[in-house]
Design a protein around this motif. Sequence first.
Motif, mmCIF file in Angstrom:
data_model
loop_
_atom_site.group_PDB
_atom_site.id
_atom_site.type_symbol
_atom_site.label_atom_id
_atom_site.label_comp_id
_atom_site.label_asym_id
_atom_site.label_seq_id
_atom_site.Cartn_x
_atom_site.Cartn_y
_atom_site.Cartn_z
ATOM 1 N N HIS A 97 0.828 -1.257 -0.043
ATOM 2 C CA HIS A 97 0.143 0.258 -0.268
ATOM 3 C C HIS A 97 0.563 0.909 -0.435
ATOM 4 N N ASP A 98 2.509 1.213 -0.590
ATOM 5 C CA ASP A 98 2.977 2.723 -0.493
ATOM 6 C C ASP A 98 3.485 3.270 0.555
ATOM 7 N N TYR A 99 3.172 2.335 1.172
ATOM 8 C CA TYR A 99 4.827 2.424 2.494
ATOM 9 C C TYR A 99 5.836 1.347 2.650
ATOM 10 N N THR A 100 6.791 2.851 2.050
ATOM 11 C CA THR A 100 8.128 1.872 1.551
ATOM 12 C C THR A 100 8.753 1.974 2.868
ATOM 13 N N GLU A 101 8.991 3.182 3.317
ATOM 14 C CA GLU A 101 10.018 3.440 4.068
ATOM 15 C C GLU A 101 10.444 2.531 6.333
ATOM 16 N N GLN A 102 11.165 1.837 6.441
ATOM 17 C CA GLN A 102 10.258 1.574 7.593
ATOM 18 C C GLN A 102 11.876 2.373 8.431
ATOM 19 N N ASP A 103 10.977 1.409 9.438
ATOM 20 C CA ASP A 103 12.720 1.694 10.688
ATOM 21 C C ASP A 103 11.987 0.811 11.596
ATOM 22 N N ILE A 104 13.718 -0.282 12.146
ATOM 23 C CA ILE A 104 12.682 -1.477 13.108
ATOM 24 C C ILE A 104 13.615 -1.656 13.812
ATOM 25 N N ASP A 105 13.213 -1.499 14.967
ATOM 26 C CA ASP A 105 14.070 -0.955 16.817
ATOM 27 C C ASP A 105 12.986 -2.693 17.375
ATOM 28 N N ASN A 106 14.365 -2.829 17.825
ATOM 29 C CA ASN A 106 13.745 -3.403 19.448
ATOM 30 C C ASN A 106 13.620 -2.677 20.833
ATOM 31 N N GLU A 107 13.278 -2.754 21.366
ATOM 32 C CA GLU A 107 12.357 -1.652 22.228
ATOM 33 C C GLU A 107 13.346 -1.418 23.880
ATOM 34 N N ASP A 108 14.041 -0.894 24.826
ATOM 35 C CA ASP A 108 14.453 -1.771 26.282
ATOM 36 C C ASP A 108 13.748 -3.375 26.896
ATOM 37 N N TRP A 109 12.424 -3.236 26.585
ATOM 38 C CA TRP A 109 11.340 -3.696 27.598
ATOM 39 C C TRP A 109 11.340 -4.684 26.835
ATOM 40 N N ILE A 114 7.714 -1.799 14.769
ATOM 41 C CA ILE A 114 8.280 -1.324 13.040
ATOM 42 C C ILE A 114 7.683 -0.619 12.774
ATOM 43 N N THR A 115 8.100 1.055 12.330
ATOM 44 C CA THR A 115 7.559 2.401 12.436
ATOM 45 C C THR A 115 7.667 2.150 10.499
ATOM 46 N N PHE A 116 6.411 3.102 10.345
ATOM 47 C CA PHE A 116 6.547 3.196 9.427
ATOM 48 C C PHE A 116 5.883 4.984 9.054
ATOM 49 N N ASN A 117 7.547 6.133 9.104
ATOM 50 C CA ASN A 117 7.219 7.139 9.124
ATOM 51 C C ASN A 117 6.277 8.003 8.104
ATOM 52 N N GLU A 118 6.303 7.525 7.112
ATOM 53 C CA GLU A 118 4.887 7.785 5.935
ATOM 54 C C GLU A 118 3.709 8.067 6.577
ATOM 55 N N GLY A 119 3.141 6.954 6.898
ATOM 56 C CA GLY A 119 2.218 6.932 7.864
ATOM 57 C C GLY A 119 2.061 6.909 9.327
ATOM 58 N N ASN A 120 2.863 7.286 9.810
ATOM 59 C CA ASN A 120 3.022 7.802 11.091
ATOM 60 C C ASN A 120 2.474 6.990 11.957
ATOM 61 N N ILE A 121 3.352 5.552 11.625
ATOM 62 C CA ILE A 121 2.050 4.631 12.592
ATOM 63 C C ILE A 121 2.816 3.009 12.725
ATOM 64 N N ASP A 122 3.065 2.993 14.282
ATOM 65 C CA ASP A 122 3.657 1.977 14.732
ATOM 66 C C ASP A 122 3.450 0.807 14.632
#
Length: 137
Positions: A97-109, A114-122
Motif C-alpha cells: 500500500h505504498d508505505y515503503t520506508e520502515q524503521d525496525i528497532d528492538n525496544e529496551d523492554w 516497526i515504524t512507517f514514518n510516512e504513515g505515522n504508524i508503529d
Amino acid sequence: MELNIQIKKGLGNILFGMPVEEVVSLLGEPTQVESIDNAADESTTVLHYENEGLSLFFEGENPTLQCIDLSNIDATLFGAEIFDMNESEIVKLMVDHDYTEQDIDNEDWGERRITFNEGNIDFYLDQNELLSIIWGI
C-alpha cells in the motif's frame, strides 16, 4: 464499533481532530481518564476504553484527538485482519500500500517496533506476534 484502521485519519468513524466530547458521544464513557503533563505546560488527556483495547490521546489548547493506541484483535488495516499477521506479513501489507520506508528497532523492554514514518504508524510485536498499533496524524 468499527475497528477499521485508517492511516492518518483515525479508526472507523473516530477521526483525528475530533474533540473529546464528540468522541465520548460516539463511544460512551471511557473506563479511565488520564492526564499527562508534558514539557512547555502542554498536557495530554488519554481516554482508555479497556474492553475495546483502545486508548485515545487528545492534545492542544482545545484538546483534539491526535493519536490512537489499539490492541483489539478484531481490528483491520486495508481490509486485512492485522492482528492475525506476523512481522513479514505486516511489512508486506504496508509496502503493498505504498508505505515503503520502515524503521525496525528492538525496544529496551523487549518488544520489537516497526515504524512507517510516512504513515505515522508503529507496530509493536513480541516473538513475532502483534501486540499493539499506535498511529496518529
